[in-house]
Scaffold this motif. Structure first.
Motif, PDB file in Angstrom:
ATOM      1  N   THR A   6       0.877  -1.121   0.041  1.00 24.64           N
ATOM      2  CA  THR A   6       0.044   0.026  -0.030  1.00 24.64           C
ATOM      3  C   THR A   6       1.029   1.162  -0.086  1.00 24.64           C
ATOM      4  N   ARG A   7      -0.004   2.337  -0.590  1.00 20.94           N
ATOM      5  CA  ARG A   7       1.094   3.587  -0.572  1.00 20.94           C
ATOM      6  C   ARG A   7       1.256   4.170   0.859  1.00 20.94           C
ATOM      7  N   ALA A   8       0.145   4.119   1.382  1.00 17.98           N
ATOM      8  CA  ALA A   8       0.331   4.576   3.184  1.00 17.98           C
ATOM      9  C   ALA A   8      -0.911   3.845   3.775  1.00 17.98           C
ATOM     10  N   SER A   9      -0.929   4.116   4.896  1.00 21.85           N
ATOM     11  CA  SER A   9      -1.879   3.473   5.752  1.00 21.85           C
ATOM     12  C   SER A   9      -3.276   4.293   5.838  1.00 21.85           C
ATOM     13  N   PRO A  10      -4.208   3.768   5.762  1.00 25.85           N
ATOM     14  CA  PRO A  10      -5.451   4.733   5.927  1.00 25.85           C
ATOM     15  C   PRO A  10      -5.540   5.552   7.116  1.00 25.85           C
ATOM     16  N   THR A  11      -5.995   6.684   7.069  1.00 26.79           N
ATOM     17  CA  THR A  11      -6.110   7.806   8.202  1.00 26.79           C
ATOM     18  C   THR A  11      -7.142   7.085   9.031  1.00 26.79           C
ATOM     19  N   LYS A  12      -7.156   7.757  10.228  1.00 28.91           N
ATOM     20  CA  LYS A  12      -8.320   7.261  11.212  1.00 28.91           C
ATOM     21  C   LYS A  12      -9.669   7.938  10.652  1.00 28.91           C
ATOM     22  N   SER A  13      -9.659   8.959   9.869  1.00 29.84           N
ATOM     23  CA  SER A  13     -10.788   9.586   9.610  1.00 29.84           C
ATOM     24  C   SER A  13     -11.554   8.724   8.473  1.00 29.84           C
ATOM     25  N   TYR A  14     -10.609   8.137   7.355  1.00 32.56           N
ATOM     26  CA  TYR A  14     -11.109   7.260   6.668  1.00 32.56           C
ATOM     27  C   TYR A  14     -11.558   5.795   7.062  1.00 32.56           C
ATOM     28  N   MET A  15     -10.993   5.505   8.006  1.00 30.56           N
ATOM     29  CA  MET A  15     -11.392   4.233   8.717  1.00 30.56           C
ATOM     30  C   MET A  15     -12.738   4.419   9.355  1.00 30.56           C
ATOM     31  N   TRP A  16     -12.876   5.670  10.156  1.00 28.47           N
ATOM     32  CA  TRP A  16     -14.024   6.189  10.785  1.00 28.47           C
ATOM     33  C   TRP A  16     -15.402   6.069   9.694  1.00 28.47           C
ATOM     34  N   LEU A  17     -15.146   6.777   8.580  1.00 29.82           N
ATOM     35  CA  LEU A  17     -16.239   6.755   7.598  1.00 29.82           C
ATOM     36  C   LEU A  17     -16.490   5.289   6.975  1.00 29.82           C
ATOM     37  N   VAL A  18     -15.447   4.646   6.756  1.00 29.49           N
ATOM     38  CA  VAL A  18     -15.729   3.349   6.195  1.00 29.49           C
ATOM     39  C   VAL A  18     -16.486   2.328   7.464  1.00 29.49           C
ATOM     40  N   ARG A  19     -16.289   2.726   8.436  1.00 28.30           N
ATOM     41  CA  ARG A  19     -17.184   1.797   9.727  1.00 28.30           C
ATOM     42  C   ARG A  19     -18.755   2.360   9.494  1.00 28.30           C
ATOM     43  N   ILE A  20     -18.775   3.779   9.152  1.00 26.19           N
ATOM     44  CA  ILE A  20     -20.135   4.258   9.124  1.00 26.19           C
ATOM     45  C   ILE A  20     -20.677   3.822   7.841  1.00 26.19           C
ATOM     46  N   PHE A  21     -20.133   3.695   6.684  1.00 27.93           N
ATOM     47  CA  PHE A  21     -20.698   3.197   5.523  1.00 27.93           C
ATOM     48  C   PHE A  21     -19.492   2.544   4.692  1.00 27.93           C
ATOM     49  N   PRO A  22     -19.368   1.165   4.745  1.00 31.03           N
ATOM     50  CA  PRO A  22     -18.543   0.553   4.205  1.00 31.03           C
ATOM     51  C   PRO A  22     -18.479   0.696   2.719  1.00 31.03           C
ATOM     52  N   LEU A  23     -17.124   0.764   2.003  1.00 34.00           N
ATOM     53  CA  LEU A  23     -17.051   0.895   0.548  1.00 34.00           C
ATOM     54  C   LEU A  23     -17.283  -0.218  -0.119  1.00 34.00           C
ATOM     55  N   THR A  24     -18.325  -0.727  -0.454  1.00 36.57           N
ATOM     56  CA  THR A  24     -18.617  -1.823  -1.090  1.00 36.57           C
ATOM     57  C   THR A  24     -19.457  -1.478  -2.835  1.00 36.57           C
TER      58      THR A  24
END
Length: 153
Positions: A6-24
């Motif tokens: 990976t180019r970089a680890s996802p940020t906390k804000s990105y992961m927080w948004l993914v938990r709210i609405f998963p990207l599928t």
């Protein structure tokens, strides 16, 4: 097969948004409507946060992929609204209540007496999970029908 780096680890804000609405992948209209609501929410967040920007990019791509799944039949904004209502078994009264649109103005739009306003188009787009432009008369369709000719009653 080796996993890509990976180019970089996802940020906390990105992961927080993914938990709210998963990207599928978006597979149905209900999911598309939820994704549209999430897009509206994410657009209200800080664009200075790289995690928010990354999430917005991916979610936008998913919504665009769903919306481009096939040709949209040519028709007026009112035709599109009627089709969407029929697909969901909605009455005008129920749609007006759930989408936050005045019943009288929605009824006038459905009868072709008045065009769908820009504000109504935004509300309907959010409700149905489609672009508001679907409900706007950009091709000369759906102009209000005159109720009487000049000099007639």
């Amino acid at each position: 097969m080796k996993a890509p780096t990976t180019r970089a680890s996802p940020t906390k804000s990105y992961m927080w948004l993914v938990r709210i609405f998963p990207l599928t992948p978006i597979r149905d209209d209900d999911h598309a409507r939820d994704a549209s609501r999430m897009l509206a929410y994410v657009l209200s967040l800080s664009e200075e946060d790289p995690g928010v920007v990354d999430y917005l990019d991916v979610l936008t791509t998913l919504v665009e992929a769903y919306e481009s799944r096939g040709p949209i039949p040519d028709g007026s904004p009112t035709d599109a609204l009627v089709i969407l209502m029929e697909q969901r078994g909605l009455t005008a009264s129920r749609l007006a209540s759930e989408a936050g649109i005045g019943r009288a103005s929605l009824a006038s739009a459905l009868r072709g007496v008045r065009p769908i306003s820009a504000a109504q188009a935004v509300s309907l787009g959010e409700y149905f999970g489609v672009a508001p432009q679907v409900f706007l008369p950009d091709r000369g369709h759906d102009s209000p029908r005159p109720t009487a000719q000049p000099g007639e009653k």
